[in-house]
Design a protein around this motif. Structure first.
Motif, short mmCIF file in Angstrom:
data_model
loop_
_atom_site.label_atom_id
_atom_site.label_comp_id
_atom_site.label_asym_id
_atom_site.label_seq_id
_atom_site.Cartn_x
_atom_site.Cartn_y
_atom_site.Cartn_z
N LYS A 87 0.82 -1.21 0.00
CA LYS A 87 0.00 0.00 0.00
C LYS A 87 0.86 1.27 0.00
O LYS A 87 0.54 2.25 -0.68
CB LYS A 87 -0.93 -0.01 1.21
N LYS A 88 1.97 1.23 0.74
CA LYS A 88 2.80 2.44 0.84
C LYS A 88 3.57 2.70 -0.45
O LYS A 88 3.81 3.86 -0.80
CB LYS A 88 3.74 2.33 2.03
N VAL A 89 3.92 1.66 -1.15
CA VAL A 89 4.57 1.86 -2.45
C VAL A 89 3.56 2.48 -3.42
O VAL A 89 3.90 3.38 -4.21
CB VAL A 89 5.13 0.54 -3.00
N ARG A 90 2.33 2.01 -3.35
CA ARG A 90 1.29 2.61 -4.20
C ARG A 90 1.07 4.08 -3.83
O ARG A 90 0.96 4.94 -4.71
CB ARG A 90 -0.01 1.82 -4.03
N LEU A 91 1.05 4.38 -2.54
CA LEU A 91 0.88 5.76 -2.09
C LEU A 91 2.01 6.64 -2.60
O LEU A 91 1.80 7.80 -3.00
CB LEU A 91 0.81 5.82 -0.57
N ALA A 92 3.23 6.10 -2.58
CA ALA A 92 4.38 6.88 -3.07
C ALA A 92 4.19 7.27 -4.53
O ALA A 92 4.44 8.41 -4.92
CB ALA A 92 5.66 6.07 -2.89
N ALA A 134 -0.76 -6.50 -6.20
CA ALA A 134 -1.97 -6.35 -5.39
C ALA A 134 -3.13 -7.15 -5.98
O ALA A 134 -3.94 -7.71 -5.24
CB ALA A 134 -2.34 -4.87 -5.29
N ALA A 135 -3.21 -7.21 -7.29
CA ALA A 135 -4.28 -7.97 -7.93
C ALA A 135 -4.13 -9.47 -7.64
O ALA A 135 -5.11 -10.16 -7.36
CB ALA A 135 -4.27 -7.72 -9.43
N LYS A 136 -2.91 -9.96 -7.67
CA LYS A 136 -2.68 -11.38 -7.40
C LYS A 136 -2.96 -11.73 -5.94
O LYS A 136 -3.53 -12.78 -5.63
CB LYS A 136 -1.25 -11.76 -7.76
N LEU A 137 -2.55 -10.84 -5.04
CA LEU A 137 -2.68 -11.12 -3.61
C LEU A 137 -3.97 -10.56 -3.01
O LEU A 137 -4.19 -10.68 -1.81
CB LEU A 137 -1.47 -10.55 -2.86
N LYS A 138 -4.79 -9.93 -3.86
CA LYS A 138 -6.08 -9.37 -3.41
C LYS A 138 -5.90 -8.36 -2.27
O LYS A 138 -6.55 -8.45 -1.23
CB LYS A 138 -7.03 -10.50 -2.99
N VAL A 139 -5.01 -7.41 -2.51
CA VAL A 139 -4.78 -6.32 -1.56
C VAL A 139 -5.43 -5.06 -2.12
O VAL A 139 -5.19 -4.68 -3.26
CB VAL A 139 -3.27 -6.08 -1.35
N LYS A 140 -6.27 -4.42 -1.32
CA LYS A 140 -6.92 -3.18 -1.74
C LYS A 140 -5.92 -2.04 -1.69
O LYS A 140 -5.24 -1.83 -0.68
CB LYS A 140 -8.11 -2.87 -0.84
N LEU A 141 -5.84 -1.29 -2.77
CA LEU A 141 -4.87 -0.21 -2.87
C LEU A 141 -5.50 1.15 -2.61
O LEU A 141 -6.68 1.37 -2.91
CB LEU A 141 -4.23 -0.21 -4.26
N PRO A 142 -4.71 2.10 -2.09
CA PRO A 142 -5.22 3.47 -1.92
C PRO A 142 -5.53 4.10 -3.28
O PRO A 142 -4.97 3.69 -4.30
CB PRO A 142 -4.05 4.19 -1.23
N VAL A 143 -6.41 5.09 -3.27
CA VAL A 143 -6.78 5.76 -4.51
C VAL A 143 -6.37 7.22 -4.52
O VAL A 143 -6.52 7.90 -5.53
CB VAL A 143 -8.30 5.65 -4.76
N GLN A 144 -5.84 7.72 -3.41
CA GLN A 144 -5.38 9.10 -3.37
C GLN A 144 -4.28 9.23 -2.32
O GLN A 144 -4.18 8.42 -1.41
CB GLN A 144 -6.53 10.06 -3.03
N PRO A 145 -3.42 10.25 -2.47
CA PRO A 145 -2.33 10.43 -1.50
C PRO A 145 -2.87 10.72 -0.10
O PRO A 145 -4.01 11.14 0.07
CB PRO A 145 -1.57 11.64 -2.06
N THR A 146 -2.01 10.51 0.89
CA THR A 146 -2.39 10.82 2.26
C THR A 146 -2.45 12.34 2.45
O THR A 146 -1.99 13.11 1.60
CB THR A 146 -1.36 10.24 3.25
#
Length: 229
Positions: A87-92, A134-146
């Motif tokens: 998730k944090k890599v996606r946020l970056a 994330a798609a393979k491991l079914k992890v929900k990703l953030p959609v906007q920065p913090t």
């Protein structure tokens, strides 16, 4: 003679009756004036009750739906730390990619513009990798920065000239430094083969970005976090 007159009278009456029916056949009734019984408005499915709440929460970022505990996958267990790294890599990428694109156009220094071009391209690759993972491991990703990342973006965007460059390098370098600890922790502890490989990819990207930012000559003492005591 009387019989003939009677037949003529019957024929005349028949013709008159036929004319009357023909006239009635062309008659069109006027529209009904009372439309109270007609349902011309939207159905109940198209409207909300008058007392429906208007401030219902909407799902935006993953932080609103925390995922806790270790989950089993066919690539091995996936811990909370594993999920946090993804998730944090996606946020970056959500804030660094647009800021790097902005710096390509607005940076005062040619070196900062070149560095930004490389960072933007590498983040594009890293973001594709994290979304695939994330798609393979079914992890929900953030959609906007913090909120903090949005503050950094606003601080950078609100400046110009050399101040833009130093602020841009300062916040990007700080952000990259913050994720190093998590990458090392996940690389050393994860039992998930996909996450382990991704942590190495993320580590290589972050380290390279740190070196690129430092090559600008703008990583002054003010751009470093305060050492912990």
């Amino acid at each position: 003679m009387r019989l003939l007159d009677s037949r003529r009278a019957l024929i005349s009456c028949g013709i008159a009756a036929l004319c009357t029916l023909t006239a009635c056949a062309g008659y069109t009734p006027a529209p009904v004036s009372d439309t109270a019984a007609l349902n011309t408005g939207p159905t109940a499915l198209d409207t909300e009750p008058a007392d429906a709440p208007t401030d219902a929460p909407t799902v935006q970022a993953v932080e609103d739906e925390p995922e806790t505990g270790t989950r089993q996958t066919k690539w091995g267990p996936m811990s909370e730390a594993d999920q946090e790294l993804i998730k944090k890599v996606r946020l970056a990428s959500l804030w660094e990619m647009p800021m790097a694109q902005d710096a390509i156009q607005r940076a005062n220094s040619a070196r900062v513009r070149q560095v930004s071009k490389e960072i933007a391209a590498q983040h594009h690759v890293l973001d594709r990798q994290v979304r695939d993972l994330a798609a393979k491991l079914k992890v929900k990703l953030p959609v906007q920065p913090t909120d903090q990342q949005q503050d950094w973006m606003a601080d950078i965007s609100g400046r110009s000239g050399s101040a833009y460059d130093t602020t841009y390098v300062k916040w990007l370098r700080l952000a990259h430094g913050q994720i190093f600890t998590l990458i090392g922790t996940v690389r050393g502890t994860t039992q998930n083969t996909l996450v382990r490989r991704f942590s190495e990819q993320a580590n290589a990207a972050v380290l390279n970005h740190q070196r690129l930012l430092e090559s600008t000559g703008l990583t002054t003492p003010e751009s470093f976090p305060t050492p912990s005591t």
